[in-house]
Design a protein around this motif. Sequence first.
Motif, mmCIF file in Angstrom:
data_model
loop_
_atom_site.group_PDB
_atom_site.id
_atom_site.type_symbol
_atom_site.label_atom_id
_atom_site.label_comp_id
_atom_site.label_asym_id
_atom_site.label_seq_id
_atom_site.Cartn_x
_atom_site.Cartn_y
_atom_site.Cartn_z
ATOM 1 N N PRO A 1 20.883 -29.882 2.435
ATOM 2 C CA PRO A 1 20.585 -31.116 3.180
ATOM 3 C C PRO A 1 20.992 -30.944 4.643
ATOM 4 C CG PRO A 1 22.558 -31.392 1.855
ATOM 5 C CD PRO A 1 21.983 -30.049 1.500
ATOM 6 N N THR A 2 20.263 -31.639 5.509
ATOM 7 C CA THR A 2 20.613 -31.574 6.931
ATOM 8 C C THR A 2 21.729 -32.574 7.208
ATOM 9 O OG1 THR A 2 18.898 -33.182 7.435
ATOM 10 C CG2 THR A 2 18.317 -30.867 7.652
ATOM 11 N N ILE A 3 22.673 -32.144 8.012
ATOM 12 C CA ILE A 3 23.810 -33.005 8.347
ATOM 13 C C ILE A 3 23.473 -33.702 9.654
ATOM 14 C CG2 ILE A 3 26.251 -33.048 8.949
ATOM 15 C CD1 ILE A 3 26.571 -30.520 7.240
ATOM 16 N N ARG A 4 23.546 -35.006 9.610
ATOM 17 C CA ARG A 4 23.228 -35.783 10.812
ATOM 18 C C ARG A 4 24.530 -36.221 11.462
ATOM 19 N NH1 ARG A 4 18.124 -39.462 8.875
ATOM 20 N NH2 ARG A 4 16.963 -37.706 8.035
ATOM 21 N N GLU A 5 24.584 -36.029 12.752
ATOM 22 C CA GLU A 5 25.774 -36.459 13.480
ATOM 23 C C GLU A 5 25.717 -37.958 13.684
ATOM 24 O OE1 GLU A 5 26.380 -34.276 17.050
ATOM 25 O OE2 GLU A 5 25.850 -32.381 16.107
ATOM 26 N N PRO B 1 16.611 -26.502 -0.767
ATOM 27 C CA PRO B 1 17.224 -26.308 0.553
ATOM 28 C C PRO B 1 18.441 -27.200 0.744
ATOM 29 C CG PRO B 1 15.132 -27.477 0.741
ATOM 30 C CD PRO B 1 15.277 -27.070 -0.683
#
Length: 144
Positions: free
Chosen positions: A133-137, A131
């Motif tokens: 990666p999640t992008i963190r603000e 999957p």
Amino acid sequence: MPKTITELHERKIAQMIRNWPDGHTLDWNAVCVGAQGILGWERPPTRQALDKKMAIKVAYKAKKRQLKAEQTKLEGIPRPRSTLDAMKKITRLQTENEALKAELSQMAEMANRLIYNATLAGLSRERLMAPLPTIREPSAKREI
């Protein structure tokens, strides 16, 4: 000797209910008349006698739910004004369907090519399908 509904009869009647034709109304009277042929009795069984059998009761309720769901689904679809309008819509949808199938085929071919080339470059299929990666603000700076 009292007439009894055997397990085999029960299964056959439940199967009759599951295969009930869409154009015919499903109600207990019709089921009783249909069951008469399966049972081979002179008179149809009563609704209460059939309702006591769990397989018949469950099949009846399930088929009723299915028929009601189909009817509800059909009620939400707008009706064409004429046969010509319906034919035009069918033609348009068939053309759109063919175009989408062709596009899907091209995308599948491209995905296979990318996977193949990535495998040659040393990436495993599992690594490729990992999957994203999640992008963190970044959090807002705290005021002191």
